[in-house]
Write a protein that holds these residues in place. Structure first.
Motif, PDB file in Angstrom:
ATOM      1  N   ALA A 123       0.614  -1.172  -0.074  1.00  0.00           N
ATOM      2  CA  ALA A 123      -0.095  -0.083  -0.057  1.00  0.00           C
ATOM      3  C   ALA A 123       0.914   1.171   0.248  1.00  0.00           C
ATOM      4  O   ALA A 123       1.662   1.471   0.867  1.00  0.00           O
ATOM      5  CB  ALA A 123      -0.780  -0.089   1.238  1.00  0.00           C
ATOM      6  N   ARG A 124       0.643   2.132  -0.763  1.00  0.00           N
ATOM      7  CA  ARG A 124       1.099   3.540  -1.017  1.00  0.00           C
ATOM      8  C   ARG A 124       0.612   4.256   0.317  1.00  0.00           C
ATOM      9  O   ARG A 124      -0.324   4.278   0.716  1.00  0.00           O
ATOM     10  CB  ARG A 124       1.022   4.241  -2.394  1.00  0.00           C
ATOM     11  N   GLY A 125       1.600   5.036   0.920  1.00  0.00           N
ATOM     12  CA  GLY A 125       1.505   6.042   1.826  1.00  0.00           C
ATOM     13  C   GLY A 125       0.384   7.175   1.350  1.00  0.00           C
ATOM     14  O   GLY A 125       0.376   7.392   0.167  1.00  0.00           O
ATOM     15  N   ALA A 126      -0.342   7.712   2.195  1.00  0.00           N
ATOM     16  CA  ALA A 126      -1.071   8.720   2.103  1.00  0.00           C
ATOM     17  C   ALA A 126      -0.300   9.994   1.576  1.00  0.00           C
ATOM     18  O   ALA A 126       0.700  10.343   2.125  1.00  0.00           O
ATOM     19  CB  ALA A 126      -2.291   9.087   3.174  1.00  0.00           C
ATOM     20  N   ASP A 127      -0.895  10.896   0.706  1.00  0.00           N
ATOM     21  CA  ASP A 127      -0.392  12.257   0.674  1.00  0.00           C
ATOM     22  C   ASP A 127      -0.759  13.177   1.835  1.00  0.00           C
ATOM     23  O   ASP A 127      -1.900  13.076   2.422  1.00  0.00           O
ATOM     24  CB  ASP A 127      -1.199  13.057  -0.685  1.00  0.00           C
ATOM     25  N   LEU A 128       0.052  13.942   2.169  1.00  0.00           N
ATOM     26  CA  LEU A 128      -0.254  14.820   3.430  1.00  0.00           C
ATOM     27  C   LEU A 128      -0.107  16.484   2.880  1.00  0.00           C
ATOM     28  O   LEU A 128       0.216  16.632   1.932  1.00  0.00           O
ATOM     29  CB  LEU A 128       1.031  14.789   4.250  1.00  0.00           C
ATOM     30  N   ILE A 147      10.383  23.486   7.938  1.00  0.00           N
ATOM     31  CA  ILE A 147       9.041  23.116   8.594  1.00  0.00           C
ATOM     32  C   ILE A 147       8.975  21.676   9.420  1.00  0.00           C
ATOM     33  O   ILE A 147       9.693  20.890   9.166  1.00  0.00           O
ATOM     34  CB  ILE A 147       7.953  23.048   7.779  1.00  0.00           C
ATOM     35  N   ASN A 148       8.181  21.581  10.422  1.00  0.00           N
ATOM     36  CA  ASN A 148       8.181  20.321  11.283  1.00  0.00           C
ATOM     37  C   ASN A 148       6.535  19.661  10.659  1.00  0.00           C
ATOM     38  O   ASN A 148       5.772  20.326  10.827  1.00  0.00           O
ATOM     39  CB  ASN A 148       8.236  20.572  12.574  1.00  0.00           C
ATOM     40  N   VAL A 149       6.860  18.590  10.123  1.00  0.00           N
ATOM     41  CA  VAL A 149       5.530  17.752   9.389  1.00  0.00           C
ATOM     42  C   VAL A 149       5.499  16.439  10.416  1.00  0.00           C
ATOM     43  O   VAL A 149       6.375  15.598  10.245  1.00  0.00           O
ATOM     44  CB  VAL A 149       5.769  17.568   7.975  1.00  0.00           C
ATOM     45  N   PRO A 150       4.329  16.344  11.155  1.00  0.00           N
ATOM     46  CA  PRO A 150       3.778  15.161  11.689  1.00  0.00           C
ATOM     47  C   PRO A 150       3.621  14.351  10.470  1.00  0.00           C
ATOM     48  O   PRO A 150       2.434  14.380   9.968  1.00  0.00           O
ATOM     49  CB  PRO A 150       2.816  15.741  12.738  1.00  0.00           C
ATOM     50  N   THR A 151       4.218  13.031  10.773  1.00  0.00           N
ATOM     51  CA  THR A 151       4.032  12.079   9.556  1.00  0.00           C
ATOM     52  C   THR A 151       4.207  10.834  10.136  1.00  0.00           C
ATOM     53  O   THR A 151       4.777  10.341  11.208  1.00  0.00           O
ATOM     54  CB  THR A 151       4.538  12.396   8.353  1.00  0.00           C
ATOM     55  N   ALA A 245       4.571   7.433   4.893  1.00  0.00           N
ATOM     56  CA  ALA A 245       5.447   6.146   4.274  1.00  0.00           C
ATOM     57  C   ALA A 245       4.312   5.110   4.148  1.00  0.00           C
ATOM     58  O   ALA A 245       3.226   5.232   4.655  1.00  0.00           O
ATOM     59  CB  ALA A 245       6.458   5.521   5.599  1.00  0.00           C
ATOM     60  N   GLY A 246       4.790   4.241   3.027  1.00  0.00           N
ATOM     61  CA  GLY A 246       3.757   3.312   2.836  1.00  0.00           C
ATOM     62  C   GLY A 246       3.640   1.885   3.816  1.00  0.00           C
ATOM     63  O   GLY A 246       4.586   1.847   4.627  1.00  0.00           O
ATOM     64  N   GLY A 253       3.805   8.522   0.110  1.00  0.00           N
ATOM     65  CA  GLY A 253       2.880   9.537  -0.546  1.00  0.00           C
ATOM     66  C   GLY A 253       3.894  10.977  -0.738  1.00  0.00           C
ATOM     67  O   GLY A 253       4.928  11.166  -0.686  1.00  0.00           O
ATOM     68  N   ASP A 254       3.051  11.987  -1.151  1.00  0.00           N
ATOM     69  CA  ASP A 254       3.646  13.179  -1.374  1.00  0.00           C
ATOM     70  C   ASP A 254       3.166  14.214  -0.414  1.00  0.00           C
ATOM     71  O   ASP A 254       2.201  13.989   0.187  1.00  0.00           O
ATOM     72  CB  ASP A 254       3.202  13.676  -2.743  1.00  0.00           C
TER      73      ASP A 254
END
Length: 383
Positions: A123-128, A147-151, A245-246, A253-254
């Protein structure tokens, strides 16, 4: 009644290729299916005859035997493996034959790829999405920003595999790694996503303790991004592969960064143009003169005010607006005059203004024209 030649049944010549045989059978299956020929009592027998022919000709060994011995190859002990129409083996062979065509017709729609596959890809990770607010000055000059991105990121201990120690997943025993299971229901073969592995075709016997078998964990990630000069509210920046991440090693994802330019206390933006409202005194507007105005790059420009300027008058400063996002020059800046009426007058100032008013009968052409029109309007209404 003697059996028809299998090649004649499918409308083929002897020696036809497997692709030609399959294509011919597809056509006959559509043409002769009983559901489409309710007014033809012979369609069911013809449909079974076509299935019997295809079951033999699609198999390399059976086809070779048939080409050499004809129908005699499947009579008596020689034909036990081929099955006969109407028997238990024949019904199973028919389901197998029709399943091939079902795969070919509907495999893409169902998400499979025929008998050779069907397992879902990791499964591909989700886009954010990340919303970033910048000042007008930053939009003018561009900036480099962290920038700080929660992912979700790939789990370090298992390297994203989801298995303890990074071990490789094993093939799912339910679907044998195919990701799908099949069940024969009469003439049809129904394919469903494997309930054990959820279509992945793999299972993890010993899940990673850090991520629980998901292959990814939640984490704040610092990213350095380049905001180009000329961006405006609604501009979108895409960072490929910087999204979530997938699952179990799937591709990420992007990340999409949506920009918003904050309002400015001095300038108002309209595309590439900037507008600045500058208050001027009544005397300056009447007498004319020079004023200094700010520019978005932090500099100053001198602007000449013509004598007798009214509120709302605009003057253009070429090239002092916002830069185009992908090059191509810059817009203009417009200065709009706002003639300010004095307040909190002293007695002397009032006396001077009354004296000025008495002497300025011919100095207000717009007022003279307006009130002349009002007088004419009232007179016409009385008439």
């Amino acid at each position: 009644m003697s059996k028809r030649d299998y090649y004649d049944v499918l409308g083929l010549k002897k020696g036809a290729s497997p692709e030609e045989i399959k294509k011919a059978y597809r056509g006959k299956a559509k043409e002769l299916h009983p559901d489409r020929n309710s007014d033809n009592p012979k369609s069911e027998d013809q449909f079974k005859e076509a299935n019997e022919a295809y079951e033999v000709l699609k198999d390399e060994n059976k086809k070779a035997a048939y080409d050499r011995y004809g129908h005699a190859a499947f009579e008596g002990g020689m034909g036990a493996s081929a099955g006969r129409p109407g028997g238990a083996a024949g019904q199973g062979d028919f389901a197998s034959a029709f399943s091939d065509v079902f795969d070919d017709l509907f495999g893409d729609f169902m998400g499979g790829n025929g008998r050779g596959g069907g397992r879902q890809r990791a499964a591909r990770g989700a886009d954010l999405r990340y919303n970033l607010r910048v000042t007008l000055e930053e939009a003018y000059g561009g900036l480099q920003k962290t920038i700080n991105v929660p992912t979700s990121v790939a789990c370090g201990p298992c390297s994203g595999s989801g298995a303890e120690g990074g071990a490789e997943p094993t093939a799912c025993p339910t679907c044998s790694g195919m990701g799908k299971v099949r069940a024969t229901q009469g003439f049809f073969t129904v394919e469903r996503t494997c309930p054990t592995c959820s279509g992945l075709g793999q299972i993890i016997k010993n899940p990673c303790r850090a991520c629980g078998g998901n292959g990814r964990v939640q984490k704040d990630r610092a990213l350095s991004i380049n905001v180009p000069a000329g961006v405006e509210t609604g501009t979108r920046i895409r960072l490929a592969g910087e999204g979530e991440a997938g699952m179990r090693g799937g591709p990420p994802g992007d990340l999409y960064i949506f920009l918003e330019v904050a309002p400015h206390e001095l300038f108002e933006r309209d595309g590439l143009a900037l507008h600045c409202r500058v208050p001027v005194s009544m005397s300056s507007a009447a007498l004319g003169g020079d004023i200094e105005v700010p520019t978005i790059d932090g500099g100053r420009s001198r602007v000449k005010i013509p004598a007798g300027s009214q509120s709302g008058r605009q003057m253009r400063l070429r090239g002092k607006g916002m830069p185009a996002l992908r090059g191509g020059g810059a817009g203009d800046m417009f200065i709009e005059l706002a003639v300010e009426t004095p307040v909190n007058l002293t007695s002397k100032q009032r006396d001077l203004l009354r004296e000025f008013e008495a002497l300025s009968e011919d100095n207000n052409p717009e007022s003279k024209t307006f009130f002349s029109s009002v007088k004419s309007f009232w007179e016409s209404m009385k008439g």
